[in-house]
Scaffold this motif. Sequence first.
Motif, short mmCIF file in Angstrom:
data_model
loop_
_atom_site.label_atom_id
_atom_site.label_comp_id
_atom_site.label_asym_id
_atom_site.label_seq_id
_atom_site.Cartn_x
_atom_site.Cartn_y
_atom_site.Cartn_z
N LEU A 115 0.00 13.32 -1.82
CA LEU A 115 -0.16 11.93 -2.26
C LEU A 115 -1.41 11.29 -1.65
CD1 LEU A 115 3.54 10.69 -2.02
CD2 LEU A 115 2.23 11.14 -4.11
N ILE A 116 -1.68 11.60 -0.41
CA ILE A 116 -2.89 11.08 0.25
C ILE A 116 -4.14 11.55 -0.49
CG2 ILE A 116 -4.31 11.25 2.34
CD1 ILE A 116 -1.59 11.27 3.90
N VAL A 117 -4.18 12.84 -0.84
CA VAL A 117 -5.32 13.38 -1.58
C VAL A 117 -5.44 12.71 -2.94
CG1 VAL A 117 -6.15 15.45 -2.79
CG2 VAL A 117 -5.44 15.60 -0.41
N TYR A 118 -4.33 12.61 -3.65
CA TYR A 118 -4.36 12.01 -4.98
C TYR A 118 -4.86 10.57 -4.92
CZ TYR A 118 -3.01 10.22 -9.50
OH TYR A 118 -3.04 9.63 -10.72
N ILE A 119 -4.33 9.77 -3.99
CA ILE A 119 -4.74 8.37 -3.86
C ILE A 119 -6.22 8.27 -3.50
CG2 ILE A 119 -4.45 6.29 -2.44
CD1 ILE A 119 -1.41 7.06 -2.36
N PHE A 120 -6.67 9.11 -2.56
CA PHE A 120 -8.07 9.11 -2.17
C PHE A 120 -8.99 9.42 -3.35
CE2 PHE A 120 -11.90 11.25 -0.66
CZ PHE A 120 -12.39 10.31 0.23
N PHE A 121 -8.68 10.46 -4.09
CA PHE A 121 -9.56 10.84 -5.21
C PHE A 121 -9.44 9.89 -6.38
CE2 PHE A 121 -10.30 14.57 -2.79
CZ PHE A 121 -11.59 14.92 -3.15
N LYS A 122 -8.27 9.32 -6.58
CA LYS A 122 -8.10 8.33 -7.65
C LYS A 122 -8.94 7.09 -7.35
CE LYS A 122 -5.57 7.07 -11.26
NZ LYS A 122 -5.61 7.71 -12.53
N ARG A 123 -8.99 6.73 -6.09
CA ARG A 123 -9.70 5.51 -5.70
C ARG A 123 -11.21 5.69 -5.65
NH1 ARG A 123 -7.94 1.12 -1.43
NH2 ARG A 123 -9.83 -0.10 -1.47
N TYR A 124 -11.66 6.83 -5.14
CA TYR A 124 -13.10 6.99 -4.88
C TYR A 124 -13.83 7.87 -5.88
CZ TYR A 124 -11.96 4.74 -0.51
OH TYR A 124 -11.55 3.84 0.43
N PHE A 125 -13.12 8.55 -6.79
CA PHE A 125 -13.81 9.43 -7.75
C PHE A 125 -13.35 9.17 -9.15
CE2 PHE A 125 -14.13 11.59 -3.69
CZ PHE A 125 -15.47 11.92 -3.67
#
Length: 125
Positions: A115-125
């Motif tokens: 979930l951390i990875v998904y949220i990070f990439f959803k937000r910044y990429f």
Amino acid sequence: MNKIYIPAILVLILVLVFHILGMNMHWYMQFSWYDIVMHITTGAGIALSALWFLETIRKDNLKINLFLIVILTLAAGIIWEIFEAYYNIAGFHYGTLKYWVDSVKDLADDTLGSLIVYIFFKRYF
């Protein structure tokens, strides 16, 4: 996102190094939180690998979503838990309440990493 393999490989190498250190230095036994951090980090590494895989095979009509990333991460986590049970390295005897609680906690930690990875990439990429 075509260079997603770089953080995926780096995180998985980090996991490998800290797992070996944790085993050799007995950090898993000394620090109760060490297993949690390792599962979250491993979940992130697996999620990054899943993201890399999905991005590589993606067709224009395939949308990479949270469900796919979490399912692939959970599948890897379940395979690891089976490996631990088979080789009796889970820390608790198979079938006991402590074993099942630890396995569910481990899978939850793996999922948190994804979930951390998904949220990070959803937000910044």
